[in-house]
Design an enzyme around this catalytic site. Structure first.
Site, mmCIF file in Angstrom:
data_model
loop_
_atom_site.group_PDB
_atom_site.id
_atom_site.type_symbol
_atom_site.label_atom_id
_atom_site.label_comp_id
_atom_site.label_asym_id
_atom_site.label_seq_id
_atom_site.Cartn_x
_atom_site.Cartn_y
_atom_site.Cartn_z
ATOM 1 C CG ASP A 6 -1.969 -1.104 1.125
ATOM 2 O OD1 ASP A 6 -1.663 -2.152 0.549
ATOM 3 O OD2 ASP A 6 -3.069 -0.933 1.650
ATOM 4 C CB CYS A 55 -5.022 -8.221 -0.679
ATOM 5 S SG CYS A 55 -4.141 -8.337 0.889
ATOM 6 C CD GLU A 96 -5.738 1.378 4.781
ATOM 7 O OE1 GLU A 96 -5.191 1.743 3.726
ATOM 8 O OE2 GLU A 96 -5.902 0.190 5.094
ATOM 9 C CB SER A 135 -8.837 -0.804 3.567
ATOM 10 O OG SER A 135 -8.564 -1.822 2.644
#
Length: 550
Positions: free
Chosen positions: A120, A192, A440, A466
């Site tokens: 991220d 992910c 988040e 997120s």
């Protein structure tokens, strides 16, 4: 070559002695020095496969005629840091990553950079450094994880673990089912599986022209990803020889293209923060309103997880980012890329293998892009919503405020059944300064969805979400509560009005009452008063400016 500064001339004899101590051969000393910033770590699934990619990058750099030097960059797994004090560090780590790459590249006068990343905040941090240092650079994102499988169903992290918590609380899952989900949802290396922040940023990176075609979607641990790593190592040497620096690529055209592709994919709302910060370090001004302007003419054509049903592997096999560029060709601006091809060349050469996964603009899922920028008396500086993940029923909503001073307090109330239909959950003092670090809110939003409340409850916050968040969740509210923004004066029972089509977020109060409350507000003490996060809170800007350090 910049590296001549550290290796040429009589006065650099000690420097050469130290370089020889690393094991470099005399035959390699006059070649370009390429720094490979690797964020390999055993802690992050998206990064555990990087040792393999490092080998192929190294082979590529040698094949291209340069010499590679590896150096480590830290990373945080947002999923593991989620829902506790660790998440304070996630966004703040982005600035550390950029600073570290700048420091190493400048101190050692490297000629070029390969930036090996995946998750991220690591990817935007590396891109910020590329724009700031402005030496030839290429990004290799390590690739998405394959889908999990259980009883004939494909699984992804967010939809099948975070949302499972709320389902379990409602009695919809057994202990055995919960145990199987946590074992099967994430089968191995890679970011992910949906269009969450990591994969969205990989797609943004490729759309910017900073990674090779198909790099964003080529699966982790695949031979295709190895070949991309090799070619990236070889290609960076060409960039050095031709002096093609990031700022020649990261111009206004590139950012507008990337925003459009982000909107087409229904990407993470976090990209507003990250694209703004990257542009800042590249010397390009991107007003917050530009995201909304482009969104209104960028149809949402790929129905990706978490709001949709498609995985990154589906997008890849449908043609990847080049195929999305092909769909959008008439709305993009031609620009150079690290591959040596221009945007239009990549689009023209692409093949769309599945017209349902990558739809035409005329058959788009939504007429507008995935993200909307909202304003109003609650968000005079702007707020962000992932509108492609909001049902039509909830695009307009009016509800009663239930106010929490932290994520933990809100999460406790949600899972204990304290939130009723018709509520607007307000989580404040979670912004860049107030958090600090703008945590988040995936745990609360997933719990709301898992408990079946996403059609009757909204959530607003000065924190962020997120990429896995879905439902009527509005974040990045600026000014944040810690700055004395209107978020700070909401009381339980106040009526909150949300109108996404009109881009409005308002508290239904007379202006005189708002002024009275703001005048009596007192700034609370910082939550964290020592260490890096204390310094971060003092210097970080608002979310509307990308939460950059000033």
């Amino acid at each position: 070559m910049r590296s001549r500064t550290i290796k040429d001339g009589l006065e650099r004899l000690p420097h050469r002695a130290l370089l020889y101590a690393t094991g470099i051969s005399r035959s390699e000393m006059n070649k370009p020095f390429i720094g490979v910033a690797t964020s390999f770590t055993d802690l992050i699934p998206g990064h555990i496969g990087m040792r393999d990619l490092e080998r192929f990058i190294e082979k590529g750099v040698h094949t291209g005629g340069a010499y590679p030097f590896f150096f480590g960059i830290p990373g945080i797994c947002d999923g593991i840091a989620m829902g506790h004090s660790g998440m304070h560090y996630s966004l703040a780590s982005r600035e550390l990553i950029a600073d570290m790459i700048e420091t190493v590249a400048q101190a050692h006068q490297l000629d070029g950079l390969v930036l090996l990343t995946n998750c991220d905040k690591i990817t935007p941090g590396m891109l910020m450094a590329a724009g700031r240092v402005n030496i030839p650079a290429i990004v290799v994102t390590a690739g998405p994880m394959i889908s999990g499988h259980l009883k004939g169903k494909r699984l992804s992290l967010v939809n099948d673990t975070f949302e499972a918590i709320g389902k379990y609380k409602k009695g919809l899952l057994s202990d055995d089912e919960l145990g199987m989900l946590e074992q099967c949802a994430c089968p191995g290396a890679g970011s992910c599986q949906g269009m969450y922040t990591a994969n969205t940023m990989a797609c943004v990176t490729e759309s910017l022209g900073m990674s090779l075609p198909l790099c964003a979607t080529a699966l982790a641990v695949s031979s295709e990803k190895r070949r991309i790593a090799f070619e990236s190592g070889r290609r960076v040497v060409e960039l050095v020889k031709k002096n093609i620096t990031p700022r020649k690529i990261l111009n206004k055209r590139a950012f507008e293209n990337a925003i459009r592709i982000d909107m087409a994919l229904g990407g993470s709302s976090n990209t507003v923060l990250h694209i703004s910060a990257i542009a800042h370090d590249a010397g390009v001004h991107l007003p917050l309103e530009l995201f909304d302007t482009l969104s209104r003419t960028s149809p949402h054509i790929a129905n990706m997880l978490p709001a949709g049903k498609h995985f990154l592997e589906d997008l890849h096999y449908a043609g990847g980012i080049p195929a999305v560029l092909k769909r959008y060709r008439d709305r993009l601006k031609n620009n150079i890329s690290v591959s040596g091809e221009k945007v239009f060349d990549i689009a023209d050469g692409a093949v769309i293998h599945d017209t349902e996964i990558i739809r035409s603009l005329k058959k788009a899922h939504h007429r507008e892009g995935g993200i909307a920028i909202m304003k109003g008396n609650l968000a005079p500086g702007g707020a962000v919503v992932k509108q492609s993940a909001v049902s039509r029923k909830m695009m307009k909503f009016r509800g009663q405020a239930v106010v929490f001073e932290s994520e933990e307090a809100a999460m406790k109330a949600i899972v204990n059944g304290k939130i009723r239909p018709g509520s607007v959950v307000v989580i404040r003092y979670e912004g860049p300064k107030g958090g600090p670090g703008m945590r988040e809110m995936l745990s609360p939003t997933s719990a709301i969805a898992g408990m079946g409340l996403s059609e009757s409850v909204a959530l607003i916050t000065d924190g962020r979400f997120s990429g896995g968040t879905r439902g009527p969740c509005i974040g990045h509210i600026s000014p944040e509560a810690m700055e004395g923004g209107p978020m700070a004066i909401i009381k339980n029972g106040d009526t909150i009005r949300i109108d996404i089509p009109k881009r409005r977020l308002d508290i239904v109060l007379p202006a005189s009452e708002m002024r009275k409350r703001l005048a009596s507000w007192k700034k609370p003490a910082p939550k964290i008063q020592t260490g890096y996060l204390s310094r971060y809170a003092r210097f970080v800007s608002s979310a509307g400016e990308g939460a950059i350090m000033k």
